[in-house]
Design a protein around this motif. Structure first.
Motif, mmCIF file in Angstrom:
data_model
loop_
_atom_site.group_PDB
_atom_site.id
_atom_site.type_symbol
_atom_site.label_atom_id
_atom_site.label_comp_id
_atom_site.label_asym_id
_atom_site.label_seq_id
_atom_site.Cartn_x
_atom_site.Cartn_y
_atom_site.Cartn_z
ATOM 1 N N MET A 1 -1.717 -21.875 -14.663
ATOM 2 C CA MET A 1 -2.216 -20.997 -15.714
ATOM 3 C C MET A 1 -2.898 -19.772 -15.136
ATOM 4 S SD MET A 1 -2.430 -20.675 -18.967
ATOM 5 C CE MET A 1 -3.372 -19.728 -20.144
ATOM 6 N N ALA A 2 -3.747 -19.956 -14.163
ATOM 7 C CA ALA A 2 -4.465 -18.849 -13.522
ATOM 8 C C ALA A 2 -3.490 -17.910 -12.827
ATOM 9 C CB ALA A 2 -5.490 -19.407 -12.522
ATOM 10 N N LYS A 3 -2.454 -18.567 -12.224
ATOM 11 C CA LYS A 3 -1.460 -17.738 -11.519
ATOM 12 C C LYS A 3 -0.725 -16.835 -12.503
ATOM 13 C CE LYS A 3 2.423 -18.159 -8.352
ATOM 14 N NZ LYS A 3 3.312 -19.093 -7.609
ATOM 15 N N ARG A 4 -0.454 -17.343 -13.716
ATOM 16 C CA ARG A 4 0.251 -16.541 -14.720
ATOM 17 C C ARG A 4 -0.622 -15.357 -15.162
ATOM 18 N NH1 ARG A 4 2.460 -19.842 -19.665
ATOM 19 N NH2 ARG A 4 3.613 -20.752 -17.873
ATOM 20 N N ILE B 1 -2.909 -13.833 -13.410
ATOM 21 C CA ILE B 1 -2.967 -12.852 -12.306
ATOM 22 C C ILE B 1 -1.705 -12.002 -12.286
ATOM 23 C CG2 ILE B 1 -3.019 -12.611 -9.800
ATOM 24 C CD1 ILE B 1 -4.804 -15.135 -9.744
ATOM 25 N N LEU B 2 -0.560 -12.661 -12.475
ATOM 26 C CA LEU B 2 0.702 -11.918 -12.463
ATOM 27 C C LEU B 2 0.764 -10.910 -13.612
ATOM 28 C CD1 LEU B 2 3.246 -14.802 -11.593
ATOM 29 C CD2 LEU B 2 2.490 -12.911 -10.108
ATOM 30 N N THR B 3 0.240 -11.342 -14.757
ATOM 31 C CA THR B 3 0.224 -10.425 -15.923
ATOM 32 C C THR B 3 -0.625 -9.193 -15.632
ATOM 33 O OG1 THR B 3 0.529 -12.300 -17.429
ATOM 34 C CG2 THR B 3 -0.329 -10.231 -18.367
ATOM 35 N N LEU C 1 0.545 -5.242 -15.433
ATOM 36 C CA LEU C 1 -0.054 -4.162 -16.226
ATOM 37 C C LEU C 1 -0.516 -3.026 -15.322
ATOM 38 C CD1 LEU C 1 -2.092 -6.201 -18.886
ATOM 39 C CD2 LEU C 1 -0.023 -4.825 -19.258
ATOM 40 N N MET C 2 -1.088 -3.361 -14.187
ATOM 41 C CA MET C 2 -1.580 -2.336 -13.270
ATOM 42 C C MET C 2 -0.417 -1.510 -12.721
ATOM 43 S SD MET C 2 -4.611 -4.372 -11.221
ATOM 44 C CE MET C 2 -4.925 -2.950 -10.197
ATOM 45 N N ILE C 3 0.713 -2.203 -12.472
ATOM 46 C CA ILE C 3 1.880 -1.469 -11.956
ATOM 47 C C ILE C 3 2.414 -0.509 -13.014
ATOM 48 C CG2 ILE C 3 4.277 -1.744 -11.214
ATOM 49 C CD1 ILE C 3 3.436 -4.414 -9.907
ATOM 50 N N VAL C 4 2.483 -0.994 -14.269
ATOM 51 C CA VAL C 4 2.966 -0.121 -15.367
ATOM 52 C C VAL C 4 2.068 1.090 -15.539
ATOM 53 C CG1 VAL C 4 3.349 -0.004 -17.847
ATOM 54 C CG2 VAL C 4 4.153 -1.988 -16.549
#
Length: 376
Positions: free
Chosen positions: A1-4, A6-8, A12-15
């Motif tokens: 769950m935490a990994k998901r 972080i990926l989100t 967002l930061m990349i976008v």
């Protein structure tokens, strides 16, 4: 769950970074385009600041008056039996205007003339007898006095007839008829206005401080709104010896010709008094001035080097000016400009300081000190 999670967040930061980069690229491109943009040169017409010598003038509003003008009136009461003129026509001096009924006076005249003839015969016979010493000196004196008396009576009757035969006292233009056939006139009743419309008088006022600048013989120029493009020149013929205590103005009278009877008594006219001294001034067209509440200005055309291309061009310098008198299409400049400087002659409301321009005088208007409808 935490990994998901972080990926989100990373996604967002990349976008956001991509969007920020795109926006920065757009801003940079806009800045480059604005830097490369060259403002097109404005095409202007120009005029040279000219040094001129203007006449020194005084202006006033005047009123016209006939040199001779009266309302012809009846001197004695009587009935109108003849009207010998038409309204608005010219009359010569001595021309018959109106005849009143003189039937009774002419009848009296016939009797008085017979009395004169008898008295003259009596006097002549008495004088012959006096020479022969057959009558006394007193009888001769009586005969002489009787003759003079009846002659005076004849003259009196003829005077009455002459007064009832109303004639023009001078040559001039008649006005509108004020009498009709059969009308009973009283003493002083008006018959018709008679105005001499040769030269006319112009009455106007000037401030007392300007009295020393004028004299009889000073030239004046008169214009009327009925003929705005016609200037009539005359001279000052009289200056009132006293100043009006209420207004501190002095009354001045000029005489001007009246070609084709353009001027009529009672009209107002614009008067320009031409003084003997002249004034040195700098002039520019009125349309070269940018009027503003804080100060008026003009745009001076100057040469400027083009640093990038190594050439030269024309740019504008907005110069504040102090203005003076306006005449025709020109206005005087008291300060702010120098002789032979070049200024934009029209369309100054759309210009700005430092603007690049191109001079094209092919469509430049003609400026005139005495404009009229034709050259305006």
């Amino acid at each position: 769950m935490a990994k998901r999670v972080i990926l989100t967040i990373v996604g967002l930061m990349i976008v956001i970074s991509v969007l920020a980069g795109i926006k920065a690229l757009q801003i940079r491109r806009m800045i480059d385009n604005e830097t490369a943009f060259v403002v097109p040169h404005e095409t202007v017409t120009t005029a040279v600041v000219r040094a001129e010598s203007w006449e020194s003038l005084l202006t006033a509003v005047g009123s016209l008056e006939a040199v001779q003008g009266v309302t012809v009136a009846a001197e004695l009461p009587g009935k109108v039996v003849q009207v010998a003129f038409d309204s608005g026509t010219k009359a010569e001096k001595g021309e018959l205007l109106v005849r009143q009924n003189t039937t009774s006076e002419r009848a009296q005249l016939a009797g008085a003339e017979a009395s004169v003839e008898l008295a003259r015969l009596t006097y002549n016979r008495t004088a012959d007898l006096y020479k022969k010493k057959t009558v006394s000196k007193s009888e001769l004196d009586t005969a002489r006095a009787n003759l003079r008396q009846v002659v005076a009576e004849v003259d009196s009757i003829r005077t009455v007839i002459a007064k009832k035969t109303i004639r023009a006292p001078f040559a001039g233009r008649l006005g509108i008829r004020q009498v009709d056939l059969g009308q009973i006139l009283s003493e002083g009743d008006g018959i018709v206005s008679l105005q001499a419309l040769g030269p006319v008088l112009v009455n106007f006022l000037l401030p007392q401080r300007q009295v020393a600048q004028i004299t009889t013989g000073t030239i004046v120029r008169v214009t009327a709104d009925t003929h705005p493009n016609t200037v009539i020149e005359g001279v000052i013929t009289a200056i009132n010896p006293e100043v009006d205590a209420a207004t501190r103005n002095i009354r001045v009278q000029a005489t001007v010709p009246n070609p084709d009877e353009m001027l009529r008594p009672g009209m107002y006219v614009n008067v320009v008094v031409v003084l003997s001294v002249r004034e040195d001034v700098l002039t520019i067209p009125v349309t070269a001035v940018l009027y503003a509440p804080y100060s008026d200005s003009a745009f001076v055309v100057e040469s400027s080097k083009n640093g990038e291309k190594g050439g030269t061009g024309k740019v504008l310098r907005q110069q504040f000016v102090r203005l003076g008198e306006k005449r025709g299409d020109y206005i005087t400049v008291l300060s702010g400009l120098e002789e032979n400087e070049i200024v934009v002659s029209r369309g100054v409301f759309k210009l700005r300081n430092g603007q690049a321009v191109v001079v094209d005088n092919t469509l430049s208007p003609d400026f005139n000190l005495e404009p009229n409808l034709e050259n305006n």
